[in-house]
Design a protein around this motif. Structure first.
Motif, PDB file in Angstrom:
ATOM      1  N   GLU A 556       9.811  -3.899   1.641  1.00  0.00           N
ATOM      2  CA  GLU A 556      10.982  -3.142   2.075  1.00  0.00           C
ATOM      3  C   GLU A 556      10.781  -2.521   3.452  1.00  0.00           C
ATOM      4  O   GLU A 556      10.997  -1.318   3.665  1.00  0.00           O
ATOM      5  N   GLY A 557      10.355  -3.377   4.392  1.00  0.00           N
ATOM      6  CA  GLY A 557      10.221  -2.940   5.776  1.00  0.00           C
ATOM      7  C   GLY A 557       8.884  -2.337   6.130  1.00  0.00           C
ATOM      8  O   GLY A 557       8.593  -2.111   7.319  1.00  0.00           O
ATOM      9  N   ARG A 558       8.043  -2.075   5.163  1.00  0.00           N
ATOM     10  CA  ARG A 558       6.729  -1.505   5.453  1.00  0.00           C
ATOM     11  C   ARG A 558       5.766  -2.604   5.892  1.00  0.00           C
ATOM     12  O   ARG A 558       5.974  -3.788   5.612  1.00  0.00           O
ATOM     13  N   THR A 559       4.702  -2.217   6.543  1.00  0.00           N
ATOM     14  CA  THR A 559       3.690  -3.179   6.974  1.00  0.00           C
ATOM     15  C   THR A 559       2.562  -3.236   5.943  1.00  0.00           C
ATOM     16  O   THR A 559       2.347  -2.277   5.189  1.00  0.00           O
ATOM     17  N   PRO A 560       1.812  -4.351   5.908  1.00  0.00           N
ATOM     18  CA  PRO A 560       0.631  -4.405   5.031  1.00  0.00           C
ATOM     19  C   PRO A 560      -0.365  -3.281   5.311  1.00  0.00           C
ATOM     20  O   PRO A 560      -1.008  -2.774   4.395  1.00  0.00           O
ATOM     21  N   ALA A 561      -0.467  -2.863   6.586  1.00  0.00           N
ATOM     22  CA  ALA A 561      -1.394  -1.778   6.925  1.00  0.00           C
ATOM     23  C   ALA A 561      -0.963  -0.467   6.260  1.00  0.00           C
ATOM     24  O   ALA A 561      -1.797   0.319   5.785  1.00  0.00           O
ATOM     25  N   ALA A 564      -1.955  -0.662   2.670  1.00  0.00           N
ATOM     26  CA  ALA A 564      -3.401  -0.468   2.536  1.00  0.00           C
ATOM     27  C   ALA A 564      -3.762   1.015   2.603  1.00  0.00           C
ATOM     28  O   ALA A 564      -4.630   1.491   1.871  1.00  0.00           O
ATOM     29  N   ASP A 565      -3.083   1.745   3.472  1.00  0.00           N
ATOM     30  CA  ASP A 565      -3.342   3.178   3.591  1.00  0.00           C
ATOM     31  C   ASP A 565      -2.958   3.904   2.304  1.00  0.00           C
ATOM     32  O   ASP A 565      -3.683   4.802   1.847  1.00  0.00           O
ATOM     33  N   THR A 566      -1.847   3.496   1.690  1.00  0.00           N
ATOM     34  CA  THR A 566      -1.436   4.090   0.414  1.00  0.00           C
ATOM     35  C   THR A 566      -2.489   3.863  -0.662  1.00  0.00           C
ATOM     36  O   THR A 566      -2.825   4.771  -1.426  1.00  0.00           O
ATOM     37  N   ILE A 567      -3.026   2.653  -0.696  1.00  0.00           N
ATOM     38  CA  ILE A 567      -4.044   2.317  -1.696  1.00  0.00           C
ATOM     39  C   ILE A 567      -5.310   3.140  -1.472  1.00  0.00           C
ATOM     40  O   ILE A 567      -5.897   3.679  -2.421  1.00  0.00           O
ATOM     41  N   ARG A 568      -5.743   3.254  -0.223  1.00  0.00           N
ATOM     42  CA  ARG A 568      -6.958   4.022   0.067  1.00  0.00           C
ATOM     43  C   ARG A 568      -6.803   5.477  -0.374  1.00  0.00           C
ATOM     44  O   ARG A 568      -7.725   6.075  -0.945  1.00  0.00           O
ATOM     45  N   ALA A 579     -12.795   2.986   0.106  1.00  0.00           N
ATOM     46  CA  ALA A 579     -12.810   1.531  -0.006  1.00  0.00           C
ATOM     47  C   ALA A 579     -12.166   0.908   1.216  1.00  0.00           C
ATOM     48  O   ALA A 579     -11.284   1.494   1.856  1.00  0.00           O
ATOM     49  N   HIS A 580     -12.612  -0.292   1.545  1.00  0.00           N
ATOM     50  CA  HIS A 580     -11.987  -1.099   2.582  1.00  0.00           C
ATOM     51  C   HIS A 580     -10.997  -2.043   1.907  1.00  0.00           C
ATOM     52  O   HIS A 580     -11.352  -2.742   0.953  1.00  0.00           O
ATOM     53  N   VAL A 581      -9.775  -2.066   2.380  1.00  0.00           N
ATOM     54  CA  VAL A 581      -8.711  -2.835   1.755  1.00  0.00           C
ATOM     55  C   VAL A 581      -8.372  -4.041   2.607  1.00  0.00           C
ATOM     56  O   VAL A 581      -8.110  -3.917   3.807  1.00  0.00           O
ATOM     57  N   VAL A 582      -8.375  -5.205   1.962  1.00  0.00           N
ATOM     58  CA  VAL A 582      -7.973  -6.459   2.605  1.00  0.00           C
ATOM     59  C   VAL A 582      -6.710  -6.928   1.898  1.00  0.00           C
ATOM     60  O   VAL A 582      -6.725  -7.155   0.684  1.00  0.00           O
ATOM     61  N   LEU A 614      -3.549 -10.680   5.620  1.00  0.00           N
ATOM     62  CA  LEU A 614      -2.408 -10.064   6.287  1.00  0.00           C
ATOM     63  C   LEU A 614      -2.812  -8.754   6.947  1.00  0.00           C
ATOM     64  O   LEU A 614      -2.153  -8.289   7.882  1.00  0.00           O
ATOM     65  N   HIS A 615      -3.882  -8.149   6.437  1.00  0.00           N
ATOM     66  CA  HIS A 615      -4.422  -6.919   7.017  1.00  0.00           C
ATOM     67  C   HIS A 615      -5.826  -6.732   6.467  1.00  0.00           C
ATOM     68  O   HIS A 615      -6.108  -7.065   5.313  1.00  0.00           O
ATOM     69  N   SER A 616      -6.725  -6.177   7.272  1.00  0.00           N
ATOM     70  CA  SER A 616      -8.080  -5.900   6.813  1.00  0.00           C
ATOM     71  C   SER A 616      -8.586  -4.607   7.429  1.00  0.00           C
ATOM     72  O   SER A 616      -8.437  -4.374   8.635  1.00  0.00           O
TER      73      SER A 616
END
Length: 622
Positions: A556-561, A564-568, A579-582, A614-616
């Motif tokens: 919905e318009g957000r980026t993979p980065a 990843a920040d939400t997950i971290r 953690a490092h998110v890929v 898509l992002h690392s």
């Protein structure tokens, strides 16, 4: 005939065609029954196949069964049992190179000279087996946004170059003229005779062929029936011809074969089932089967229930009180009050999934007390521990820090763990994997098992057989099967905490990857399956890496980065982990044929730059 075959024949003699198997599918949005066989019809067909195999193959010959979901597979499997030939169930390698490579390894490993299939799939298989088609076909995997329960195993990272074709004859049994079943009796066999070879899905290693005897199978079928079904329920199944089970698991998987296809013969019930492909495409078909046929029980792994939940209109429930869903109540007119037993097993059972499914389906009759968590593995035929019908799941909270230190300490705000029931005719010990000392209740260690359901070992692999099946405790007790799973016992129930090989040890903490994966998978509507593991950084210190699949249409318009920040942040808040998110696209994380995520393969693919990221967050190439 063997005691196993005699046991099956007694059910046929007692019940005849009053009990049946039926396969259904979804046609133009409707549930349609595609085929049906009564027990007596199934038995007659199996005896015809057995007679044909006895004429064509030597005793004990290993026969690869490569069929789509359906009753032809079951009749041929039983025909192998009746004739003393060894069935080797395997997935159909239709279009994927990796599946062909896995099939080639299985054929060579098992010494297979005969491949049995149906008419629709014989030309492709025969062409490959004859060497006419050695380059494979389309190597792309079908998109989907769901778990791969039916597709190819991804255990082999090398998908380039030709696929070597083994030499084996290929026969379509559904178009072959078979002998008269009434002129041939099943062969006499000892309980120690091999019944079939079950290839493991290879979640942490290459697939191995587990040698399962007639004794193993008979014992496990009886243990399942007598442990999870109380005497009054067994009597009800035997006396009521309308009682049915419902399922969709692949027949080449241990739970699909023993739990879904063979258990009705032991419990005197009917079975309605669909293919895994149909379930993944149309998850509501599962609920339609239960509702239409008034199913008494169903079996599935945790991810199956979670996939159903995610695909229901509205996704996971957020309301504290269940709200009737128009799609469930009106359009499909589903009613699940008939369901009294819903087994969840084959992988760690998550409390949040059990609770969310029960709340989501409560308006159409699903009850919390029907949950029946279990634990098992192919090396023990199938079930090791189970929950009796009507008991419901035992869910407790334990202190996270204590679990990391190897102790199970109850805590009201701790990590939720689901009890997987009590032993089903097996002896279960928790053992320190380093010292081989048995551990008391409440201490985390490796799960060791022994009993008549534990198999003889791996086909043609004495070293692995000795390593896994010959374990003895420090005081000499044994032999035991070392399962490789970690867990503890509390008040008689088994709690499984993870795989020993997958355990992440960082900064002195013992972290189970599924805890990380659970937080990440539920962090956002865009997050799907993922794999967590440890990788060394430039200094040799371990760091936690999470490879997370996403569903792009849910960004919905957000980026993979951003995701990843939400997950971290979620991992830092809930687990106190960095953690490092890929981030990768759908179906990027390798899975086994039964849908289990392969963490080691994912790590290897990341390190060799074979994942399309898509992002690392990784500061340096892995």
């Amino acid at each position: 005939m063997s005691e196993l075959v005699r046991f099956l024949h007694e059910k046929v003699w007692l019940l005849g065609d009053t009990r049946w198997y039926a396969r259904v599918d979804r046609v133009r949005g409707e549930l349609v029954e595609v085929e049906r066989l009564g027990f007596a019809q199934l038995d007659a067909r199996a005896r015809a196949v057995g007679a044909w195999l006895a004429e064509r193959t030597p005793p004990g010959a290993r026969v690869l069964l490569m069929y789509p979901a359906g009753l032809e597979f079951l009749t041929v499997f039983l025909g192998c049992l009746y004739s003393g030939r060894t069935a080797v169930p395997a997935p159909l390698p239709d279009t994927d190179r990796r599946a062909l490579q896995r099939a080639e390894r299985v054929i060579r490993d098992a010494g297979v000279g005969l491949v049995l299939t149906d008419t629709a799939h014989r030309p492709r298989l025969a062409s490959w087996l004859s060497g006419a088609d050695t380059n494979g076909t389309d190597t792309t995997r079908p998109d989907t946004t769901g778990p791969d329960t039916t597709g190819p195993d991804t255990t082999d990272p090398d998908t380039t170059g030709p696929v070597s074709a083994p030499q084996a004859e290929c026969v379509a049994t559904d178009s072959t003229e078979l002998p008269d079943p009434d002129t041939w009796p099943p062969l006499a066999q000892d309980l120690s005779a091999t019944a079939y070879v079950q290839y493991t899905s290879g979640s942490t290693s290459e697939p191995r062929g587990v040698v399962i005897t007639h004794r193993d199978l008979l014992h496990n079928l009886l243990a399942i029936r007598e442990t999870i079904l109380p005497p009054d329920v067994r009597d009800e199944l035997r006396d009521d011809p309308s009682q049915a089970g419902a399922g969709w698991l692949p027949h080449y998987h241990d739970m699909g074969l023993v739990g879904i296809l063979l258990s009705p013969l032991a419990s005197c019930g009917n079975l309605v089932f669909c293919s895994p492909v149909s379930f993944i495409a149309h998850p509501l078909l599962w609920l339609q089967m239960i509702s239409r046929y008034r199913a008494f029980y169903t079996f599935a792994p945790d991810f199956g229930y979670d996939w159903l939940l995610r695909r229901l209109k509205g996704g996971r429930p957020t309301e504290p009180v269940p709200v009737p869903d128009p799609e469930l109540n009106l359009e499909l007119e589903l009613e699940l009050s008939c369901l009294r037993f819903a087994l969840s097993g084959a992988e760690p059972v998550r409390a949040d999934v059990l609770d969310a499914v029960a709340r989501r389906l409560a308006p159409i009759g699903f009850r919390q007390d029907i949950w029946a968590p279990s634990y098992g593995l192919a090396e023990a035929t199938l079930m090791v521990t189970g929950t009796p019908c009507g008991s419901g799941a035992t869910v407790r909270r334990f202190d996270r820090d204590a679990l990391e230190a190897g102790r199970a300490v109850p805590a009201p705000d701790g990590a939720e763990l689901v009890g997987c029931g009590r032993p089903t005719g097996t002896d279960v010990h928790i053992v320190d994997p380093g010292t081989s000392r048995p551990l008391d209740d409440g201490h985390v260690g490796e799960i060791w098992v022994r009993g008549d359901s534990v198999t003889n070992g791996y086909l043609g692999n004495p070293q692995a057989t000795a390593e896994h099946f010959g374990a003895r405790t420090a005081d000499g007790d044994g032999p035991f099967l070392r399962t490789g799973d970690l867990g503890f016992r509390q008040d008689g129930e088994l709690y499984v905490t993870g795989r020993a090989k997958d355990l992440i040890i960082v900064n002195g903490r013992n972290i189970h990857p599924q805890d990380i994966e659970r937080v990440s998978e539920t962090a956002d509507t865009a997050t799907g399956p993922c794999a967590a593991f440890a990788l060394p950084d430039g200094s040799g210190a371990e760091r936690i890496v999470l490879v997370q699949e996403i569903r792009p249409r849910h960004l919905e318009g957000r980026t993979p980065a951003t995701l990843a920040d939400t997950i971290r942040k979620r991992l830092a808040h809930e687990l106190r982990l960095a953690a490092h998110v890929v981030v990768v696209g759908p179906m990027s994380v390798p899975r086994t044929t039964s849908g289990k995520v392969q963490r080691a393969r994912t790590r290897d693919a990341l390190r060799s730059s074979r994942l399309a990221t898509l992002h690392s967050d990784l500061p340096t190439p892995a």
